[in-house]
Design a protein around this motif. Structure first.
Motif, PDB file in Angstrom:
ATOM      1  N   ARG A   1      -8.479   7.798  -1.572  1.00 15.92           N
ATOM      2  CA  ARG A   1      -7.880   6.827  -0.699  1.00 15.92           C
ATOM      3  C   ARG A   1      -8.646   6.837   0.754  1.00 15.92           C
TER       4      ARG A   1
ATOM      5  N   LEU B   1       0.978   4.813  -2.837  1.00 15.55           N
ATOM      6  CA  LEU B   1       0.651   6.219  -2.152  1.00 15.55           C
ATOM      7  C   LEU B   1       1.654   7.225  -1.981  1.00 15.55           C
TER       8      LEU B   1
ATOM      9  N   SER C   1      -0.593  11.491  -0.304  1.00 20.39           N
ATOM     10  CA  SER C   1      -1.698  10.805   0.197  1.00 20.39           C
ATOM     11  C   SER C   1      -1.759   9.974   1.795  1.00 20.39           C
TER      12      SER C   1
ATOM     13  N   THR D   1       0.822  -1.392   0.095  1.00 16.66           N
ATOM     14  CA  THR D   1       0.092   0.096   0.039  1.00 16.66           C
ATOM     15  C   THR D   1       1.030   1.280  -0.074  1.00 16.66           C
TER      16      THR D   1
END
Lengths: 87, 410
Positions: free
Chosen positions: B145, B71, B75, B67
């Motif tokens: 997100r 990002l 974010s 993840t």
């Protein structure tokens, strides 16, 4: 330079394995594609990895559907100079 | 009668002044500076050497490796702050229908880290940029997100209005609630500014102080760059009480105006319209305002015009109102600045303390305001304003009320 089909397919399977979130899923080329829970981001990363490692451009049709993991791998293999026939 | 305000039930922050709301509030209310030398960032050719980067943020505390790699830092900041706010609001399993939850998050820069990294690869190494450069850099990446994490299926928007982005996001959040389009809105702003190219493009604009940020002081020399994310959970009034959640303040109103003029030189008229508009929208008179959190960049032009606008709006009563700039503590966090300053304003209201303007040396007759130069001041208050005046001539003023003070208006 050409690459061995089976070894390359196994290599792509490893790229898929390293990208999918659920590392406990056991799969092979015959596994239905839904079974590995591969998402759009995983696909982008796998293709990018193949392009980097093999020095090729992989242009998969955007609306292509795959029944099995093998279908997806074979679609990618078409862009790599391969020795041997499709399994 | 429909309520005109939104309750603030959750707060989250990633900043140089703290990675959670408690640390942030303690730092701001104590008047501590988190501006530091930025020696760890490539300083080639820069005319400045100070900033307020978020130094202790460890993304692996918040995201798994995969993840994290999808990002951009802007974010990551937003998602980490939103989780805090969502948790504080106690909305998990609260039964709010997902389609009634919205997200509005502002950013001035977008995901500039991943873009810079990609262009370095492309130009320096002849390699392709990272495959997710587009979805990681798009300005709505933080909003998407946060929506994914919160399960928000209502209106999800990104706002990019330079330094007013977060304040625009909060006004729009209030409008969504007032209009009945949402019952909960996660609103705020985020930006991650400390990378080589971004520091360079600020350097060439010649508005970054070569020394320190001294808002409203006669010897002020410009801004100090900051970064981070600030997020609030805004809710339809009454909803929090129904589930026993605590309200931390009220967003009573706000106003958005445009100079329709110069890109980087404000005219002051739009600022005044925003201040007057926020007072009118919130049903407050100038005499009701106990504190103003100024945009207060520390540039010659902004501070002079902002002071003029405040004086014009408040008239003879201006000397009773403390006005301070939190940018003197945590720098100018760009798209996050309005949210960080809103959180500072809420903290001031709750504690009854006016945070100071740091580094003030000398009165400027053109900025004749009580800028709280001596340090934090005990100053009980019921309502306060927070200004954000952006490049592009875009102005927002928010009006906040202390928890428990909001009343339906006829």
């Amino acid at each position: 330079m050409t690459y061995d089909r089976d070894k390359t397919a196994a290599q792509i399977l490893e790229y898929i394995r390293s990208e999918i979130q659920d590392k406990d899923i056991v799969f092979d080329l015959k596994t239905p594609i839904e079974g590995v829970k591969i998402d759009s981001i995983d696909v982008i990363h796998v293709i990018f990895k193949v392009e980097e490692v093999f020095g090729v451009a992989v242009n998969l049709p955007q609306d292509q559907k795959y029944d099995t993991v093998g279908d997806f791998v074979n679609a990618i293999l078409k862009f790599i100079p391969i020795e041997g026939k499709a399994s | 009668m429909a309520a005109s305000w939104a309750d603030v039930t959750g707060r989250g922050v990633i900043s140089s002044s703290g990675l959670d709301i408690k640390s942030f509030e303690q730092s701001v209310l104590a008047g501590k500076s988190s501006i530091t030398e930025i020696g760890d960032y490539p300083p080639q050719g820069l005319r400045f050497n100070r900033g307020a980067p978020v130094l202790d943020f460890d993304p692996s505390r918040f995201f798994d490796e995969r993840t994290c790699n999808t990002l951009d830092p802007f974010s990551q900041f937003a998602a980490a702050a939103a989780r805090q706010a969502w948790s504080e609001a106690g909305l998990t399993d609260a039964g709010v229908p997902p389609e009634r939850v919205g997200v509005v998050i502002g950013s001035a820069n977008g995901g500039s880290h991943i873009l810079e990294a990609g262009w370095r690869r492309l130009l320096n190494e002849g390699k392709k940029p990272a495959p997710l450069s587009i979805p990681m850099s798009m300005t709505n990446a933080p909003a998407s997100r946060v929506a994914r994490e919160a399960g928000a299926q209502g209106p999800v928007l990104a706002v990019s209005t330079a330094c007013a982005s977060a304040s625009h996001a909060m006004v729009l959040g209030l409008m969504l609630i007032r209009s009945g389009l949402a019952d909960v809105v996660i609103a705020g702003g985020t930006d991650a500014c400390f990378h080589f190219g971004y520091l360079q493009i600020w350097d060439v604009l010649r508005v970054v102080s070569p020394t320190i940020c001294r808002p409203f002081s006669k010897d002020r020399q410009g801004i100090i760059l900051g970064e981070g994310a600030g997020i609030v959970v805004l809710e339809r009034p009454g909803q929090a009480a129904a589930r026993g959640a605590r309200v931390h303040g009220h967003l009573l109103g706000g106003a958005m105006t445009s100079d329709a003029g110069d890109l980087t030189r404000p005219n002051g008229i739009g600022m005044l319209s925003a201040i007057n508009g926020a007072l009118a929208d919130s049903g407050l008179a100038a005499g009701d305002i106990g504190y103003i959190n100024a945009h207060g960049t520390g540039t010659v032009a902004n501070d002079k015009l902002e002071a003029g606008a405040i004086r014009a709006a408040f008239g003879a009563g201006v000397d009773r109102v403390p006005v301070s700039s939190s940018k003197s503590m945590f720098g100018h966090a760009m798209g996050a600045s309005g949210a960080l300053e809103a959180l500072a304003t809420l903290a001031a209201l709750e504690a009854g303390i006016a945070p100071p303007t740091l580094n003030f040396n000398e009165i400027d007759p053109e900025c004749a305001l009580d800028v709280v130069p001596e340090g934090p001041r005990v100053h009980p208050m019921q309502s306060a304003l927070s200004n954000s005046f952006a490049f592009g001539g875009l102005n927002v003023t928010l009006a906040f009320g202390k928890a428990g003070t909001a009343r339906p208006r006829p």
